[in-house]
Design an enzyme around this catalytic site. Structure first.
Site, PDB file in Angstrom:
ATOM      1  N   SER A 117       0.851  -1.199   0.000  1.00 51.72           N
ATOM      2  CA  SER A 117       0.000   0.000   0.000  1.00 51.72           C
ATOM      3  C   SER A 117       0.881   1.240   0.000  1.00 51.72           C
ATOM      4  CB  SER A 117      -0.872  -0.009   1.255  1.00 51.72           C
ATOM      5  OG  SER A 117      -1.395   1.273   1.484  1.00 51.72           O
ATOM      6  N   TYR A 140      -2.778   5.818  -4.788  1.00 49.47           N
ATOM      7  CA  TYR A 140      -4.005   6.582  -4.974  1.00 49.47           C
ATOM      8  C   TYR A 140      -3.639   7.750  -5.873  1.00 49.47           C
ATOM      9  CZ  TYR A 140      -6.168   4.124  -1.032  1.00 49.47           C
ATOM     10  OH  TYR A 140      -6.699   3.155  -0.200  1.00 49.47           O
ATOM     11  N   THR A 166      -5.731   2.527  -7.313  1.00 51.90           N
ATOM     12  CA  THR A 166      -7.037   2.275  -6.682  1.00 51.90           C
ATOM     13  C   THR A 166      -7.997   3.403  -7.043  1.00 51.90           C
ATOM     14  OG1 THR A 166      -5.956   1.115  -4.880  1.00 51.90           O
ATOM     15  CG2 THR A 166      -8.199   1.879  -4.465  1.00 51.90           C
ATOM     16  N   LYS A 263      -7.543  -1.038  -9.764  1.00 53.70           N
ATOM     17  CA  LYS A 263      -8.232  -1.724  -8.655  1.00 53.70           C
ATOM     18  C   LYS A 263      -9.459  -0.928  -8.211  1.00 53.70           C
ATOM     19  CE  LYS A 263      -7.408  -3.310  -3.879  1.00 53.70           C
ATOM     20  NZ  LYS A 263      -7.986  -2.357  -2.958  1.00 53.70           N
ATOM     21  N   HIS A 287     -13.370  -2.648  -2.072  1.00 60.62           N
ATOM     22  CA  HIS A 287     -12.435  -2.173  -1.048  1.00 60.62           C
ATOM     23  C   HIS A 287     -12.716  -2.862   0.305  1.00 60.62           C
ATOM     24  CE1 HIS A 287      -9.443   1.225  -0.682  1.00 60.62           C
ATOM     25  NE2 HIS A 287      -9.502   0.824   0.564  1.00 60.62           N
TER      26      HIS A 287
HETATM   27  C1  LIG Z   1      -6.953  -2.635   7.090  1.00 58.21           C
HETATM   28  C2  LIG Z   1      -7.140  -2.420   5.614  1.00 58.21           C
HETATM   29  C3  LIG Z   1      -6.406  -1.460   4.961  1.00 58.21           C
HETATM   30  C4  LIG Z   1      -6.561  -1.277   3.587  1.00 58.21           C
HETATM   31  N1  LIG Z   1      -5.756  -0.374   2.929  1.00 58.21           N
HETATM   32  C5  LIG Z   1      -5.841  -0.268   1.595  1.00 58.21           C
HETATM   33  C6  LIG Z   1      -4.970   0.600   0.891  1.00 58.21           C
HETATM   34  O1  LIG Z   1      -4.116   1.260   1.467  1.00 58.21           O
HETATM   35  N2  LIG Z   1      -5.099   0.654  -0.463  1.00 58.21           N
HETATM   36  C7  LIG Z   1      -6.033  -0.091  -1.154  1.00 58.21           C
HETATM   37  O2  LIG Z   1      -6.106  -0.004  -2.378  1.00 58.21           O
HETATM   38  N3  LIG Z   1      -6.867  -0.918  -0.497  1.00 58.21           N
HETATM   39  C8  LIG Z   1      -6.787  -1.035   0.847  1.00 58.21           C
HETATM   40  N4  LIG Z   1      -7.611  -1.900   1.495  1.00 58.21           N
HETATM   41  C9  LIG Z   1      -8.542  -2.762   0.720  1.00 58.21           C
HETATM   42  C10 LIG Z   1      -7.839  -4.075   0.352  1.00 58.21           C
HETATM   43  O3  LIG Z   1      -6.825  -3.881  -0.585  1.00 58.21           O
HETATM   44  C11 LIG Z   1      -8.817  -5.088  -0.242  1.00 58.21           C
HETATM   45  O4  LIG Z   1      -9.527  -4.478  -1.300  1.00 58.21           O
HETATM   46  C12 LIG Z   1      -9.799  -5.661   0.777  1.00 58.21           C
HETATM   47  O5  LIG Z   1      -9.192  -5.781   2.031  1.00 58.21           O
HETATM   48  C13 LIG Z   1     -10.307  -7.011   0.303  1.00 58.21           C
HETATM   49  O6  LIG Z   1     -11.260  -7.538   1.174  1.00 58.21           O
HETATM   50  P1  LIG Z   1     -10.887  -8.601   2.330  1.00 58.21           P
HETATM   51  O7  LIG Z   1     -10.195  -7.819   3.401  1.00 58.21           O
HETATM   52  O8  LIG Z   1     -12.208  -9.093   2.758  1.00 58.21           O
HETATM   53  O9  LIG Z   1      -9.988  -9.654   1.740  1.00 58.21           O
HETATM   54  C14 LIG Z   1      -7.491  -2.067   2.872  1.00 58.21           C
HETATM   55  C15 LIG Z   1      -8.247  -3.027   3.556  1.00 58.21           C
HETATM   56  C16 LIG Z   1      -8.091  -3.207   4.902  1.00 58.21           C
HETATM   57  C17 LIG Z   1      -8.889  -4.284   5.600  1.00 58.21           C
END
Ligand SMILES: Cc1cc2nc3c(=O)[nH]c(=O)nc-3n(C[C@H](O)[C@H](O)[C@H](O)COP(=O)(O)O)c2cc1C
Length: 411
Positions: A117, A140, A166, A263, A287
């Site tokens: 990330s 981002y 994203t 994404k 997300h």
């Molecule tokens: C704690 C956390 C932080 C996240 N941070 C980002 C991020 O910085 N950038 C991003 O594109 N998605 C972020 N996401 C979304 C994840 O990339 C992903 O789309 C999502 O966690 C998928 O669902 P799942 O947690 O049920 O596997 C984050 C998700 C979580 C749970």
């Protein structure tokens, strides 16, 4: 029947992602666990991401020799040991010391890609140096486009294979747990401060002696001295850009020579647009239910998107994957690969590197077992014949019966 979960501290003894989740809930303070766990508003998207898997059932083949099984895939011309990778999650340093390195190292050891990330607490150069392996970088589209261009250049210099942009976060989702846990922006309220003090093991790992983790990639974007999580919150909120459009993807495509992945798409027409702009892949995603609430899950739209792009780019997806069987269902429906977010993050929060290793190991062995039980010796040989959408079949049957009844009535 409610199953009893492992209550010890050794992540290597967990048998499921759910057990790692329970361990994580005990090991980290409430505000960290809610940060990982939570979704936006009513958390309907979050729930949908899990519910969808119970609507898809397997249709196994029998009497097939599955003594040799292969769960590896080829993604962008390179071999990956399993059909999933670790998706981008920000602030991983809040869950375990240098959490990004722990996750990246676990992925490298297992032979799967890791997506860092841009809101990581370890710099991308350090992650690559320490972990090696196949690293992709998530960005981002901040208002300060120069910063995005600089980050892309840094990623290129560091040998990042793919840039993952994203697109679902141009406006920040309403995450009420986040608002509730703080007395003022990023200052924990009294209840959470006391809860932190009740987690000395976490404090010794994460806070001591370095203090609160900082954003390690965003230094050029934030005002001097504002890269602390607290200082950055308001600066980053202002940097989200609701004017984000396909033109910005074109702009990034012109600057980034490596693989470009988009994404956060959910519509077959958007997937087709991504093809026409020269993207190499997409990640269908809501997300993890943290942005738009009451959204379909990526699994809901996967078959239509696969049909729309017809192999012209890689179709990946995420959201709610907690079992190897969930991953197998996505692959049978035509996905090129799956991203896991919370599954490995729970592992990290449960026990640092060992927990991340265990999460990957659990998923890999489950995928392998399910593929065998399905009567298929290779994940690449799966197709839609092996699964059935239960409710869709039922709805279709009811609709057909309803139409037939109507026709009889009118005759
Ligand atoms: C704690 C956390 C932080 C996240 N941070 C980002 C991020 O910085 N950038 C991003 O594109 N998605 C972020 N996401 C979304 C994840 O990339 C992903 O789309 C999502 O966690 C998928 O669902 P799942 O947690 O049920 O596997 C984050 C998700 C979580 C749970």
């Amino acid at each position: 029947m409610q199953r009893r979960l492992y209550t010890g501290r050794d992540p290597r003894r967990a048998h499921s992602i759910e057990e790692l989740r329970a361990m994580a809930a005990r090991r980290v303070p409430n505000f960290c666990f809610e940060y990982v766990e939570g979704g936006s508003e009513e958390e309907a998207s979050l729930r949908r991401n899990r519910e969808v898997f119970s609507e898809i059932a397997f249709k196994p083949r029998s009497l097939v020799d599955v003594s040799k099984r292969d769960i590896g895939i080829t993604l962008f011309g390179r071999r990956s040991a399993a059909p999933f990778m670790i998706g981008p999650t920000g602030f991983s340093g809040l869950l375990a010391h240098e959490g990004d390195i722990a996750l990246a190292s676990a992925a490298a050891a297992a032979g799967i890609p890791f997506i860092l990330s841009n809101a990581s607490t370890t710099s991308l150069e350090r992650v690559i140096e320490r972990a090696g392996g196949r690293v992709w970088m998530q960005v981002y589209m901040y208002r300060t486009r120069d910063f995005v261009a600089t980050l892309a250049q840094r990623a290129q210099n560091a040998g990042v294979e793919a840039l993952v942009v994203t697109t679902d976060s141009a406006i920040y989702g309403k995450r009420e747990w986040d608002l509730r846990n703080y007395a003022r922006p990023l200052k924990l309220d009294l209840r959470n401060t006391l809860d932190v003090l009740a987690h000395p093991r976490w404090m010794m790992d994460v806070l001591w002696p370095h203090g609160m983790p900082r954003f390690a990639n965003l230094g050029d974007l934030l005002p001097p001295g504002q890269d602390s999580v607290r200082g950055a919150a308001s600066a980053l909120a202002k940097e989200l850009d609701p004017s984000l459009s396909w033109e910005d993807i074109r702009w990034l495509r012109d600057r980034w020579p490596g693989l470009l992945i988009i994404k956060g798409l959910m519509h077959p027409d958007d997937a087709a647009r991504a093809v026409s702009l020269g993207a190499d892949g997409i990640v269908l995603s809501n997300h993890g239910g943290r942005q738009l609430d009451s959204s379909v899950s990526a699994m809901d739209v996967l078959p239509d998107v696969v049909d729309a792009v017809k192999g012209r780019l890689a179709v990946m997806l995420d959201g709610g994957f907690r079992r190897g069987g969930d991953i197998v269902k996505a692959m049978a429906l035509g996905a090129d690969a799956v991203l896991v977010g919370r599954a490995t993050t729970y592992g990290l929060a449960a026990g640092g590197r060992a927990g991340a290793d265990r999460a990957i190991e659990i998923l890999m062995t489950e995928v392998d077992r399910v593929v065998g039980l399905l009567g298929c010796s290779s994940i690449g040989a799966l197709d839609r014949q092996y699964v059935q959408w239960m409710l869709r079949e039922l709805r279709r049957a009811t609709a057909t019966a309803g139409e037939a009844a109507l026709e009889t009535e009118w005759q």
